[in-house]
Scaffold this motif. Structure first.
Motif, PDB file in Angstrom:
ATOM      1  N   PHE A   1     -27.524 -14.839  -6.286  1.00  0.00           N
ATOM      2  CA  PHE A   1     -27.755 -14.518  -4.750  1.00  0.00           C
ATOM      3  C   PHE A   1     -29.279 -14.106  -4.912  1.00  0.00           C
ATOM      4  O   PHE A   1     -29.536 -13.002  -4.747  1.00  0.00           O
TER       5      PHE A   1
ATOM      6  N   GLU B   1     -31.740 -14.105  -3.332  1.00  0.00           N
ATOM      7  CA  GLU B   1     -32.542 -13.149  -2.258  1.00  0.00           C
ATOM      8  C   GLU B   1     -32.491 -11.674  -2.532  1.00  0.00           C
ATOM      9  O   GLU B   1     -33.432 -11.116  -2.156  1.00  0.00           O
TER      10      GLU B   1
ATOM     11  N   LEU C   1     -14.389 -21.394  -7.896  1.00  0.00           N
ATOM     12  CA  LEU C   1     -15.669 -21.672  -7.798  1.00  0.00           C
ATOM     13  C   LEU C   1     -16.436 -21.812  -8.967  1.00  0.00           C
ATOM     14  O   LEU C   1     -16.206 -21.073 -10.076  1.00  0.00           O
TER      15      LEU C   1
ATOM     16  N   TYR D   1     -33.165 -20.340   2.245  1.00  0.00           N
ATOM     17  CA  TYR D   1     -32.142 -20.763   1.337  1.00  0.00           C
ATOM     18  C   TYR D   1     -31.474 -21.890   2.311  1.00  0.00           C
ATOM     19  O   TYR D   1     -31.110 -21.360   3.301  1.00  0.00           O
TER      20      TYR D   1
ATOM     21  N   ASN E   1     -21.490 -10.869  -2.179  1.00  0.00           N
ATOM     22  CA  ASN E   1     -20.777 -12.288  -1.964  1.00  0.00           C
ATOM     23  C   ASN E   1     -21.074 -13.115  -0.508  1.00  0.00           C
ATOM     24  O   ASN E   1     -20.392 -13.988  -0.621  1.00  0.00           O
TER      25      ASN E   1
ATOM     26  N   GLY F   1     -21.257 -24.152  -7.331  1.00  0.00           N
ATOM     27  CA  GLY F   1     -21.554 -22.903  -6.372  1.00  0.00           C
ATOM     28  C   GLY F   1     -22.783 -23.108  -5.566  1.00  0.00           C
ATOM     29  O   GLY F   1     -22.587 -22.488  -4.354  1.00  0.00           O
ATOM     30  N   PHE F   2     -23.826 -23.792  -5.864  1.00  0.00           N
ATOM     31  CA  PHE F   2     -24.973 -23.456  -5.104  1.00  0.00           C
ATOM     32  C   PHE F   2     -24.930 -24.110  -3.662  1.00  0.00           C
ATOM     33  O   PHE F   2     -25.527 -23.639  -2.776  1.00  0.00           O
TER      34      PHE F   2
ATOM     35  N   SER G   1     -22.386 -23.326  -1.919  1.00  0.00           N
ATOM     36  CA  SER G   1     -21.497 -22.535  -1.237  1.00  0.00           C
ATOM     37  C   SER G   1     -22.387 -21.245  -0.545  1.00  0.00           C
ATOM     38  O   SER G   1     -22.622 -20.350  -1.029  1.00  0.00           O
TER      39      SER G   1
ATOM     40  N   LYS H   1     -24.565 -18.467   1.185  1.00  0.00           N
ATOM     41  CA  LYS H   1     -24.273 -17.142   1.631  1.00  0.00           C
ATOM     42  C   LYS H   1     -25.080 -16.870   3.024  1.00  0.00           C
ATOM     43  O   LYS H   1     -26.219 -17.198   3.221  1.00  0.00           O
TER      44      LYS H   1
END
Ligand code: MTE
Length: 315
Positions: free
Chosen positions: A80, A82, A134, A190, A219, A232-233, A235, A237
């Motif tokens: 994550f 960020e 994932l 993102y 998460n 995963g990228f 997905s 958030k």
């Protein structure tokens, strides 16, 4: 703990849900109900929670049976950016993210654009628990019991026009709350996107919880995508915007490294990342590597969407 894999029609929840998950789920319901009383904002509908079903998309093939990844790994080994680029950064720093109140802007080619409070967005939908793998592009994977509702339901709620061919998702951009955004490691905010048929696929999940709890900030609280057949990228958030568009949106990782991260990003052991192989993966918590499966093991549900496409070119 071994998860038995079967089709919705074959399964009764009690046959496959370990007792601990039942218990955790009850806790989730209590917690969320309590939360709504305490905070009076995230009033996730109790009736929808009560309607939780267990994963309808698990497979019969026993070779796909998977053990859940321990919760401690799921909430402490994260991507994550960020909150920083180290796997431990999100758990250490995501406490600064304020997820309540939260609103999501819906825009573009649809009949119901607007700014929706999170609770209004999720209210019409019944939550389910789904155990999905994932698989990160970095060649590690986890198996996580998510709680959420089909993205298709949300899309139907917004009534896309006939021009809508793609759906784009944007994460919050607020460097005060997300200190990783003070560094230009990625082009913030993102952004991720899907073709409309991918978004409408029954596997595409809008997640609001995991392991029987409201999503932890690291998460992707309070709302994220989970696309189990893609790296995963995809997905994304902490979503604040959903936009329907006629043209293919530009996506963050694709912009950052077009030769390394394609728009589709389907898990594909036959197409290597330019800097490493994608044929094997390390399941977090395990020592030995395992073979990566085409579409992460979800080919039966998704392969038809890519028939006729050159997956080496459209990676
Ligand atoms: N979403 C946002 N906004 N920012 C990110 O850095 N990382 C992606 C994806 N979604 C990321 C994101 C990547 S690379 C992965 S592997 C997954 O989130 C990790 O999800 P997890 O930390 O819940 O396991």
């Amino acid at each position: 703990m071994l998860i038995k894999i079967g089709k919705k029609s074959d399964l009764k929840e009690s046959e496959v849900t370990p007792q601990s998950l039942f218990d955790q789920r009850r806790q989730f319901i209590k917690k969320a109900a309590g939360y709504s009383v305490a905070a009076a904002t995230l009033s996730l509908p109790f009736s929808a929670m009560a309607a939780l079903n267990l994963n309808p998309f698990q497979k019969e093939n026993s070779s796909l049976s998977d053990e859940l990844t321990a919760r401690k790994h799921v909430v402490s080994y994260n991507n994550f950016y960020e909150f920083g680029t180290d796997k431990k950064d999100p758990a250490a720093h995501a406490g600064s993210l304020k997820t309540d109140p939260w609103s999501v802007t819906v825009a573009g080619e649809c009949a119901k654009p607007g700014v929706y409070a999170l609770e209004d967005l999720v209210k019409p939908h019944a939550f389910e628990e789904r155990i999905y793998r994932l698989r990160c592009v970095e060649a590690w994977s986890m198996v996580i019991p998510w709680i959420g509702f089909p993205l298709a339901d949300l899309i139907k709620q917004m009534q896309p026009t006939s021009k809508a061919r793609y759906v784009e998702f944007t994460t919050l951009h607020d460097p005060q709350q997300m200190p990783g955004q003070k560094r230009s490691v990625l082009d913030w905010p993102y952004i991720e996107a899907l073709r409309m048929d991918e978004a409408m696929n029954p596997l595409s999940l809008m997640a609001v919880g995991l392991y029987g709890e409201v999503l932890p900030n690291q998460n992707g609280a309070p709302l994220r995508l989970v696309l189990p057949w893609k790296y995963g990228f995809k997905s994304i958030k902490s979503i604040v915007k959903i936009r329907f568009s006629e043209t293919q949106p530009r996506t963050t990782w694709n912009l950052s490294g077009p030769g390394e991260y394609g728009f589709y990003a389907n898990v594909n052991p036959e197409v290597d990342h330019p800097r490493w192989s994608q044929s094997r993966e390390r399941r977090i918590g395990e020592f030995r590597k395992r073979k990566t499966q085409m579409f992460n093991g979800y080919a039966e549900e998704v392969a038809h969407m890519y028939r006729g496409m050159n997956l080496k070119r459209n990676f």
